[in-house]
Design an enzyme around this catalytic site. Sequence first.
Site, PDB file in Angstrom:
ATOM      1  N   GLU A 142       0.781  -1.241   0.000  1.00 19.53           N
ATOM      2  CA  GLU A 142       0.000   0.000   0.000  1.00 19.53           C
ATOM      3  C   GLU A 142       0.817   1.298   0.000  1.00 19.53           C
ATOM      4  O   GLU A 142       0.749   2.091   0.952  1.00 19.53           O
ATOM      5  CB  GLU A 142      -0.987  -0.009   1.173  1.00 19.53           C
ATOM      6  N   GLU A 254      -5.775  -7.975  -0.546  1.00 21.82           N
ATOM      7  CA  GLU A 254      -6.571  -7.742   0.667  1.00 21.82           C
ATOM      8  C   GLU A 254      -7.996  -7.409   0.241  1.00 21.82           C
ATOM      9  O   GLU A 254      -8.210  -6.699  -0.733  1.00 21.82           O
ATOM     10  CB  GLU A 254      -6.020  -6.572   1.494  1.00 21.82           C
TER      11      GLU A 254
END
Length: 255
Positions: A142, A254
């Site tokens: 991320e 995710e």
Amino acid sequence: LGTYAQTPFGVNLAGAEFGSNMPGTFNSDYTYPTANELDYYQSKNLNLIRLPFRWERIQPILNGNLDSNELMRIKSFVQLANNRNMEVIIDLHNYCRYKINGVYEIIGSNNLSVANITDLWTKLSLELKDEPNIWGYGIMNEPHDLLPNTSWFNIAQSIINGIRTNDQNTTIIVGGDSWSSAERWLQYSDNLKNLVDSSNDIVYEAHVYFDDDASGLYNDNYHNEGAYPNIGIDRVTPFVNWLNSNNLKGFIGEY
């Protein structure tokens, strides 16, 4: 599809990235998943584990040697998974940051360079390249809110080049910018299609959550979060369409 015809399905096993103390104390600030956890998920027919870990722990001094104890913990977990015919994604869970004297420095700042992260992956790939069950190197979890003078594209390209000096065979998993958002992929990550890998083995990783701000916090009920049955499909569609239109491989890391 090639080797992706039998696409593995799995779970994130958190723990090794836990805690705010860096590097912190093993089994106090953070821990690694156990054989019992692997047995449980194997019983559910999950065969891929995404293993988050922290840069500050595997390399406590920038450009320095890898920490032998932390490396042993990673390798031991990979071996436990291999014993169960499970594959592992090695997930550097650092958001393009590194904690120095209590402050999270961003890659591209005066205290943290692209060369620093490239050094880490060059050394780590040398240590892990012969592990038979690593599904891929997740080079950074991320990326977000980076400095204007240091793009995620340039960071990722440098990491890829560093890995390939030692390891030509392991898949490299490149997350998207802006928290790897699948929904915002075209806005923040379209240029990642231009990354060059001498082994031509990149998988792009997007994340998708179904609550109102896509944070994954799920603070309120279904109605107040603005949810609806196909919200996940709608949010992931820009990423899937991008993969298809560019003939690239993708992965939802995710959700």
